[in-house]
Design an enzyme around this catalytic site. Structure first.
Site, PDB file in Angstrom:
ATOM      1  N   SER A 151      15.904 -16.728  13.347  1.00 31.41           N
ATOM      2  CA  SER A 151      15.176 -17.757  14.077  1.00 31.41           C
ATOM      3  C   SER A 151      15.133 -19.049  13.248  1.00 31.41           C
ATOM      4  CB  SER A 151      13.772 -17.251  14.428  1.00 31.41           C
ATOM      5  OG  SER A 151      13.143 -18.110  15.338  1.00 31.41           O
ATOM      6  N   ASP A 317      17.895 -12.126  24.147  1.00 29.61           N
ATOM      7  CA  ASP A 317      17.246 -13.294  23.554  1.00 29.61           C
ATOM      8  C   ASP A 317      17.560 -14.517  24.401  1.00 29.61           C
ATOM      9  OD1 ASP A 317      16.248 -15.358  22.008  1.00 29.61           O
ATOM     10  OD2 ASP A 317      17.339 -14.810  20.185  1.00 29.61           O
ATOM     11  N   HIS A 350      13.949 -12.159  21.689  1.00 27.97           N
ATOM     12  CA  HIS A 350      14.156 -12.883  20.427  1.00 27.97           C
ATOM     13  C   HIS A 350      13.595 -12.112  19.234  1.00 27.97           C
ATOM     14  CE1 HIS A 350      14.765 -16.218  17.745  1.00 27.97           C
ATOM     15  NE2 HIS A 350      13.468 -16.287  17.466  1.00 27.97           N
TER      16      HIS A 350
END
Length: 372
Positions: A151, A317, A350
């Protein structure tokens, strides 16, 4: 140096030299809080920098001092684990602008004796990486075996490869992107407005009073939805009611998913600072690695031809979808960089990079063994 490298010791350092920032401002000095695990070898070639995500911290593999919960990547980092602390010296630094010991808006301004608040300079992902480079200089680590991140941590890994390719053997980028999309920015703005609309925010000068916990909780709730997948939410909660047999026909948490989000929001306020949330989300929104290179992402990696890259995305995601990783791979291949890419299947959205996905463990372990 030996005392600095003691396993599981809480560590921080104040570096008394200016840190230039992308905004044109600078910090006269910077304090960086970090954790280290394992032992730095004689030639200092086994260092692995783990970069954390938006709401993460340096406690990657040991219990969090505030919540008491295990480190956010304890399943990935440790003796015999994919990022093996018997083999590697692992560092994780709290990012610039955060609230777990590194300089940020909660830091006391020496000129006033009170926290900076919104007087702290706006920072970028590149600024975070410059601070990390200063930490490595302080520790005498000239080159990293790898930089690893998911991320926002993946954004830092990409920024490292662009700014300091000569200091990297490999980069492992998980569930990330080379720029923040309009949709990403929009979700962040909802969270920021929730914080700033809380009467307790007081223009960011709330440190001697009540923190804007209501606004911060709503910001966390909104963001948390983006970390999950629809299939995962449906499987975990569906439309099931929370501790009741019938609808209340009111605005209490009728549904399990409502109760879950409220819990996530409230728990977050115990460990995070509202102003830090504003600053870090803004840094992510400003992130566009190609922007300084005429919009050409490949040009951002022009010096990274000797770095080995591993990129991983997840099929559920929707915050940083697979297309974003493919775009990075194409740019790397155009400059002749060695880049491998895998899309993994996982139901967690995610957040898959933080959860139990054995295939990710194998990929990370293999990438480190093979130098990326």
């Amino acid at each position: 140096m030996a005392s600095l490298l003691h396993q599981f010791r809480h560590q921080d350092v104040t570096i008394d030299r200016p840190l230039p920032l992308d905004s044109g401002q600078q910090l006269a000095s910077v304090t960086i809080a970090y954790q280290s695990y394992g032992t730095l070898n004689a030639d200092r070639s086994n260092a692995v920098l783990v970069c954390h995500a938006l709401t993460g911290d340096q406690y990657v593999a040991c219990d969090h001092p505030t919540t008491g919960k295990p480190g956010w990547w304890a399943r990935m980092v440790g003796p015999g684990k994919p990022i093996d602390t018997d083999r590697y010296f692992v560092l994780c630094a709290n990012v610039l602008g955060s609230c777990m010991g590194t300089s940020g808006p909660a830091t006391v301004d020496p000129a006033t004796g009170t926290p900076f608040g919104m007087g702290f300079p706006v920072i970028t992902i590149a600024d975070m990486v410059r601070a990390q480079a200063m930490l490595l200089d302080h520790l005498g680590i000239a080159r990293l075996h790898a930089v690893v991140g998911g991320s926002m941590g993946g954004m830092q890994a990409l920024a490292w490869a662009s700014a300091y390719p000569e200091r990297l053997v490999s980069a492992i980028v998980i569930a990330s992107a080379a720029r923040h999309s309009a949709q990403n920015i929009a979700f962040h703005e909802v969270g920021r407005q929730a914080i700033m609309a809380d009467p307790d925010w007081q223009g960011g000068q709330y440190y001697a009073a009540h923190a804007p916990t209501k606004g911060l909780a709503v910001a966390r709730m909104a963001a948390h939805i983006t970390y999950l997948s629809e299939a995962g939410l449906t499987e975990k909660f569906g439309r099931r009611l929370q501790a009741r047999d019938a609808k209340s026909f009111g605005f209490d948490a009728d549904f399990q998913v409502e109760s879950y989000l409220r819990y996530q929001g409230l728990a977050f306020t115990d460990r995070f600072d509202a102003n830090a949330y504003l600053y870090i989300t803004r840094a992510m929104d400003y992130f566009d690695l190609a922007e300084a290179h005429g919009g050409r992402l490949a040009a951002a990696f022009a010096g990274a031809g000797d770095v080995r890259f591993t990129l991983v995305s997840f099929d559920t995601d929707w915050l940083y979808p697979t297309a974003e990783s493919r775009r990075i791979v194409q740019a790397l291949q155009s400059v002749g960089a060695a880049a491998s890419f895998v899309e993994l299947s996982a139901p967690f959205g995610h957040d898959s990079f933080l959860l139990d996905v054995p295939a990710l463990d194998r990929l990370v372990a293999g990438a480190l063994r093979n130098g990326g």
